[in-house]
Design an enzyme around this catalytic site. Sequence first.
Site, short mmCIF file in Angstrom:
data_model
loop_
_atom_site.label_atom_id
_atom_site.label_comp_id
_atom_site.label_asym_id
_atom_site.label_seq_id
_atom_site.Cartn_x
_atom_site.Cartn_y
_atom_site.Cartn_z
N SER A 168 26.38 19.16 13.92
CA SER A 168 26.05 17.84 14.64
C SER A 168 24.77 17.87 15.36
O SER A 168 24.32 19.04 15.49
CB SER A 168 27.19 18.24 15.71
OG SER A 168 27.16 17.47 16.76
N TYR A 212 29.78 24.66 21.93
CA TYR A 212 30.11 23.85 20.77
C TYR A 212 28.52 23.58 20.30
O TYR A 212 28.41 23.69 18.91
CB TYR A 212 30.41 22.19 21.28
CG TYR A 212 30.64 21.59 20.09
CD1 TYR A 212 31.75 21.34 19.30
CD2 TYR A 212 29.42 20.66 19.73
CE1 TYR A 212 31.78 20.57 18.17
CE2 TYR A 212 29.73 19.79 18.66
CZ TYR A 212 30.80 19.63 17.82
OH TYR A 212 30.88 18.88 16.88
#
Length: 257
Positions: free
Chosen positions: A138, A148
């Site tokens: 990401s 994350y």
Amino acid sequence: MTTALITGATAGIGAAFARRLARDGHDVVLVARDKDRLRARAAELHDQHGIEASVLVADLATDMGISAVETRLQDADNPVDLLINNAGFGNKGAFLDVPMADELTMLKVHCEAVLRLTSAATTSMRARHRGGVVNVASVAAFVPRGTYGASKAWVVQFTQGAAKDLAGSGLRLLALCPGFVRTEFHERAGMDAGNVPGWMWLDADKVVDAAMKDLARGKTLSVPDPRYKALMGATHLIPRNLLSRASSTTGRRYGPR
């Protein structure tokens, strides 16, 4: 005919990879936790493209699930030529608001599963002198975004390091770093993505098309879409404290995927 194995294959980027690869004539092995959705997706791909689509029910948050996929990747009689490590999720909440068990589960899926499955796949592929791995990360890997972002940063560093170590082996490894993609990702995590500007959203099929082009070119990092390429270039110019504040409004509550 070559075979591709896709984790997190029932929706979003994983489903887009499955569609693209089946359309290109690859047999597919679809991996996810939901047996019914897997079977429906496999039947759809078989009927539309005439390829073999098998399913493997596995929870990559567990050792048993990871081991099941490792075993399939190591099957010399039915080799996998392309691995798509796409399974992943986001936790709603800032650091210390998320239960530690949930943080550890994220690391299990995003890091341990990616490490083990990439290792299993490339060990078999290197013996055949061909194969590829796409690890879905990401753009959150490049800005401060809690667990994350940290886990996705690990995916990028691991993938590029492994690609360097395997140079000359006939294998290609790519870290795919999309921005916000219209999938079930945020809904499943109970996250409100309403404050994300419309121009920041990407189409999953276009993300996959960009990834496949970059993999074919031998790249080790793919950031789909010129808008995100420009944004990632800007991260080197923006002070990290400003990035951190921006991240708190669009990142820690939910990560791009």
